[in-house]
Design a protein around this motif. Structure first.
Motif, PDB file in Angstrom:
ATOM      1  N   GLY A 170       0.785  -1.229   0.000  1.00  0.00           N
ATOM      2  CA  GLY A 170       0.000   0.000   0.000  1.00  0.00           C
ATOM      3  C   GLY A 170       0.813   1.271   0.000  1.00  0.00           C
ATOM      4  N   PRO A 171       0.233   2.370  -0.513  1.00  0.00           N
ATOM      5  CA  PRO A 171       0.886   3.688  -0.514  1.00  0.00           C
ATOM      6  C   PRO A 171       0.686   4.391   0.823  1.00  0.00           C
ATOM      7  N   GLN A 172       1.725   5.049   1.314  1.00  0.00           N
ATOM      8  CA  GLN A 172       1.646   5.688   2.620  1.00  0.00           C
ATOM      9  C   GLN A 172       0.666   6.855   2.650  1.00  0.00           C
ATOM     10  N   GLU A 173       0.354   7.429   1.501  1.00  0.00           N
ATOM     11  CA  GLU A 173      -0.580   8.557   1.487  1.00  0.00           C
ATOM     12  C   GLU A 173      -2.033   8.108   1.356  1.00  0.00           C
ATOM     13  N   GLN A 174      -2.289   6.805   1.379  1.00  0.00           N
ATOM     14  CA  GLN A 174      -3.659   6.314   1.235  1.00  0.00           C
ATOM     15  C   GLN A 174      -4.525   6.776   2.403  1.00  0.00           C
ATOM     16  N   PRO A 175      -5.713   7.309   2.137  1.00  0.00           N
ATOM     17  CA  PRO A 175      -6.636   7.627   3.224  1.00  0.00           C
ATOM     18  C   PRO A 175      -7.280   6.342   3.756  1.00  0.00           C
ATOM     19  N   VAL A 176      -7.399   6.247   5.074  1.00  0.00           N
ATOM     20  CA  VAL A 176      -7.948   5.049   5.714  1.00  0.00           C
ATOM     21  C   VAL A 176      -9.066   5.460   6.659  1.00  0.00           C
ATOM     22  N   THR A 177     -10.227   4.865   6.470  1.00  0.00           N
ATOM     23  CA  THR A 177     -11.371   5.111   7.347  1.00  0.00           C
ATOM     24  C   THR A 177     -11.685   3.888   8.197  1.00  0.00           C
ATOM     25  N   ASN A 178     -11.502   2.684   7.615  1.00  0.00           N
ATOM     26  CA  ASN A 178     -11.810   1.439   8.318  1.00  0.00           C
ATOM     27  C   ASN A 178     -10.606   0.502   8.278  1.00  0.00           C
ATOM     28  N   GLY A 179     -10.311  -0.108   9.426  1.00  0.00           N
ATOM     29  CA  GLY A 179      -9.202  -1.047   9.510  1.00  0.00           C
ATOM     30  C   GLY A 179      -9.630  -2.353  10.147  1.00  0.00           C
ATOM     31  N   LEU A 180      -9.005  -3.441   9.707  1.00  0.00           N
ATOM     32  CA  LEU A 180      -9.302  -4.776  10.220  1.00  0.00           C
ATOM     33  C   LEU A 180      -8.038  -5.348  10.844  1.00  0.00           C
ATOM     34  N   ILE A 181      -8.140  -5.890  12.062  1.00  0.00           N
ATOM     35  CA  ILE A 181      -7.002  -6.460  12.775  1.00  0.00           C
ATOM     36  C   ILE A 181      -7.150  -7.974  12.818  1.00  0.00           C
ATOM     37  N   CYS A 182      -6.065  -8.689  12.488  1.00  0.00           N
ATOM     38  CA  CYS A 182      -6.096 -10.156  12.492  1.00  0.00           C
ATOM     39  C   CYS A 182      -4.726 -10.692  12.879  1.00  0.00           C
ATOM     40  N   ILE A 183      -4.647 -12.005  13.042  1.00  0.00           N
ATOM     41  CA  ILE A 183      -3.356 -12.671  13.254  1.00  0.00           C
ATOM     42  C   ILE A 183      -2.773 -13.086  11.909  1.00  0.00           C
ATOM     43  N   ASP A 184      -3.532 -13.841  11.130  1.00  0.00           N
ATOM     44  CA  ASP A 184      -3.047 -14.360   9.845  1.00  0.00           C
ATOM     45  C   ASP A 184      -3.834 -13.753   8.687  1.00  0.00           C
ATOM     46  N   LEU A 185      -3.111 -13.267   7.689  1.00  0.00           N
ATOM     47  CA  LEU A 185      -3.749 -12.735   6.489  1.00  0.00           C
ATOM     48  C   LEU A 185      -4.096 -13.890   5.558  1.00  0.00           C
ATOM     49  N   THR A 186      -5.368 -14.232   5.501  1.00  0.00           N
ATOM     50  CA  THR A 186      -5.858 -15.284   4.612  1.00  0.00           C
ATOM     51  C   THR A 186      -6.848 -14.669   3.627  1.00  0.00           C
ATOM     52  N   HIS A 187      -7.216 -15.447   2.615  1.00  0.00           N
ATOM     53  CA  HIS A 187      -8.199 -14.946   1.651  1.00  0.00           C
ATOM     54  C   HIS A 187      -9.536 -14.669   2.326  1.00  0.00           C
ATOM     55  N   VAL A 215      -9.958 -13.570   5.359  1.00  0.00           N
ATOM     56  CA  VAL A 215      -9.813 -12.289   6.054  1.00  0.00           C
ATOM     57  C   VAL A 215      -9.898 -11.134   5.057  1.00  0.00           C
ATOM     58  N   ILE A 216      -9.292 -11.308   3.885  1.00  0.00           N
ATOM     59  CA  ILE A 216      -9.344 -10.256   2.867  1.00  0.00           C
ATOM     60  C   ILE A 216     -10.780 -10.028   2.406  1.00  0.00           C
ATOM     61  N   ASP A 217     -11.506 -11.114   2.190  1.00  0.00           N
ATOM     62  CA  ASP A 217     -12.919 -10.989   1.798  1.00  0.00           C
ATOM     63  C   ASP A 217     -13.713 -10.261   2.883  1.00  0.00           C
ATOM     64  N   ASN A 245     -12.146   3.604  12.250  1.00  0.00           N
ATOM     65  CA  ASN A 245     -13.103   2.588  12.682  1.00  0.00           C
ATOM     66  C   ASN A 245     -12.431   1.216  12.609  1.00  0.00           C
ATOM     67  N   TRP A 246     -12.151   0.632  13.775  1.00  0.00           N
ATOM     68  CA  TRP A 246     -11.428  -0.636  13.848  1.00  0.00           C
ATOM     69  C   TRP A 246     -12.372  -1.818  14.015  1.00  0.00           C
ATOM     70  N   HIS A 247     -12.039  -2.909  13.358  1.00  0.00           N
ATOM     71  CA  HIS A 247     -12.741  -4.176  13.508  1.00  0.00           C
ATOM     72  C   HIS A 247     -11.704  -5.250  13.835  1.00  0.00           C
ATOM     73  N   VAL A 248     -12.059  -6.158  14.726  1.00  0.00           N
ATOM     74  CA  VAL A 248     -11.231  -7.340  14.966  1.00  0.00           C
ATOM     75  C   VAL A 248     -11.833  -8.481  14.162  1.00  0.00           C
ATOM     76  N   SER A 249     -11.012  -9.110  13.346  1.00  0.00           N
ATOM     77  CA  SER A 249     -11.503 -10.105  12.385  1.00  0.00           C
ATOM     78  C   SER A 249     -12.239 -11.261  13.051  1.00  0.00           C
TER      79      SER A 249
END
Length: 378
Positions: free
Chosen positions: A40-57, A59-61, A364-368
């Motif tokens: 990702g680009p450092q200048e990307q605006p972020v409104t929602n974030g997802l926190i997880c242990i393992d990045l799986t498909h 989790v991406i969905d 706005n944070w979400h835990v996966s």
């Protein structure tokens, strides 16, 4: 764990990374680790974030469904160099392509979050009983900062300071353009070939000067020195560089991998297992009881086997260890409690989310909910 609170405004990814480093400074990570921004680009605006242990498909969905722009994955998704990014590649690579297609940035704190005080290690220790702890493997002292000292005519001090500050010098915590200066007298004699801004060739000159000092981070040292030279009236300004060492950690504030916890009161293996289950919200853990009273406990989320090898303790709490290592410790009268690799990590994520919010990551944070341990008891 869905975010059901008030919707919060977004932030730039670069500003979020600053907050991530407040909560878990990247320099605390193991030298072998791959923490930081992965996609990702450092200048990307972020409104929602997802926190997880393992990045799986999965989790991406989930992140796409939640309209997230960022995933914070505890385990770094990129460890070895990527050989290719194609649809028919291994899943460890196609997940990166998946994130790129969906416009998702990915950040990983991993062992930096383990090592920091108040991080994953200390959280796990906090459920095992009162006592004092210290890192099993202290963080290597690293500080990529320099003090730049320059001698400048008093009338030019402000211009040189401003030029250095604009290039990135003088940042100390939340303060910008920090500097120190003291008066003095500079002396020199220009020789043949010189073109002095002050004085004449062959004659000794004395000038009222200021000794000015500013702190500079390693990556900005080159631009700062260039800016200094451009703003300085002398063709050959006197510049001193001092590499800065980190301050010694205060007792109880040491950082590093794992923890050796010394309890105020000894317990038995059954009590330790019960406390581990309560801390992790689990109904079952694996226990190899050594039979002796437990006063010292070696703790490491994930896989602590290698870290534990030089450690002498009454008990060892981690996610997984090799069979023969467990057997050897048990035969020495020591207790081992194993809860599963990610089972010792995932319960900390809501606390991590709260720490990020407290530190200023106001998105706005979400835990996966799609992030799960691959091995299940059936």
């Amino acid at each position: 764990m869905r975010n059901t609170g008030v919707m919060l405004p977004g932030m730039r990814l670069s500003d979020l990374i600053t907050v991530f480093n407040k909560v878990a400074p990247e320099h605390l990570a193991g030298g072998w680790d791959k923490v930081g921004l992965h996609v990702g680009p450092q200048e990307q605006p972020v409104t929602n974030g997802l926190i997880c242990i393992d990045l799986t498909h999965a989790v991406i969905d989930e992140a796409v469904e939640l309209r997230c722009e960022l995933i914070v994955a505890y385990h770094p998704p990129i460890f070895a160099p990527l050989e290719r990014l194609t649809d028919d590649g291994p899943w460890t690579q196609t997940r990166i392509l998946h994130c790129v297609r969906e416009g998702l940035s990915v950040y990983s704190p991993h062992t930096a979050l383990d090592a920091v005080r108040g991080g994953m290690n200390d959280w796990l220790c906090g459920g095992l009983g009162g006592g004092a702890s210290r890192p099993i493997e202290p963080s290597t002292s690293r500080r990529d900062e320099y003090k730049v000292v320059v001698f400048v005519p008093a009338d030019n001090e402000a211009a040189v300071r401003e030029a250095m500050a604009n290039a990135g010098a003088g940042w100390i915590g939340n303060y910008r353009a920090c500097s120190f200066s003291a008066p003095g007298e500079g002396g020199f004699r220009p020789i043949e070939g010189a073109n002095p801004a002050i004085g004449k060739v062959g004659q000794r000159e004395t000038v009222a000067e200021r000794r000015m000092e500013m702190i500079v981070s390693g990556p900005l040292l080159g631009p700062v020195i260039t800016a200094l030279r451009q703003a300085h009236p002398y063709k050959e300004p006197a510049i001193d560089l001092f590499k800065l060492e980190p301050e010694p950690a205060q007792v109880g504030e040491e950082t590093g991998a794992g923890r050796l916890l010394t309890l105020h009161e000894p317990i038995d293996a059954e009590t330790l297992a019960r406390r581990v289950k309560a801390r992790l919200g689990m109904s079952h853990v694996k226990v190899a009881s050594g039979g002796r009273s437990i006063r010292t406990i070696a703790v490491c989320p994930g896989a602590g086997g290698k870290l534990f090898e030089p450690v002498v303790a009454d008990a060892y709490v981690t996610g997984e260890m090799q069979h023969h290592h467990v057997l050897d410790l048990q035969q020495q009268g020591r207790t081992v409690v194993l809860a599963g690799h990610t089972n010792t990590e995932r319960p900390f994520l809501p606390t991590y989310r709260d720490r990020l919010m407290e530190a200023g990551a106001t998105i706005n944070w979400h835990v996966s909910e799609a992030d799960r341990a691959p091995m299940q008891i059936v």
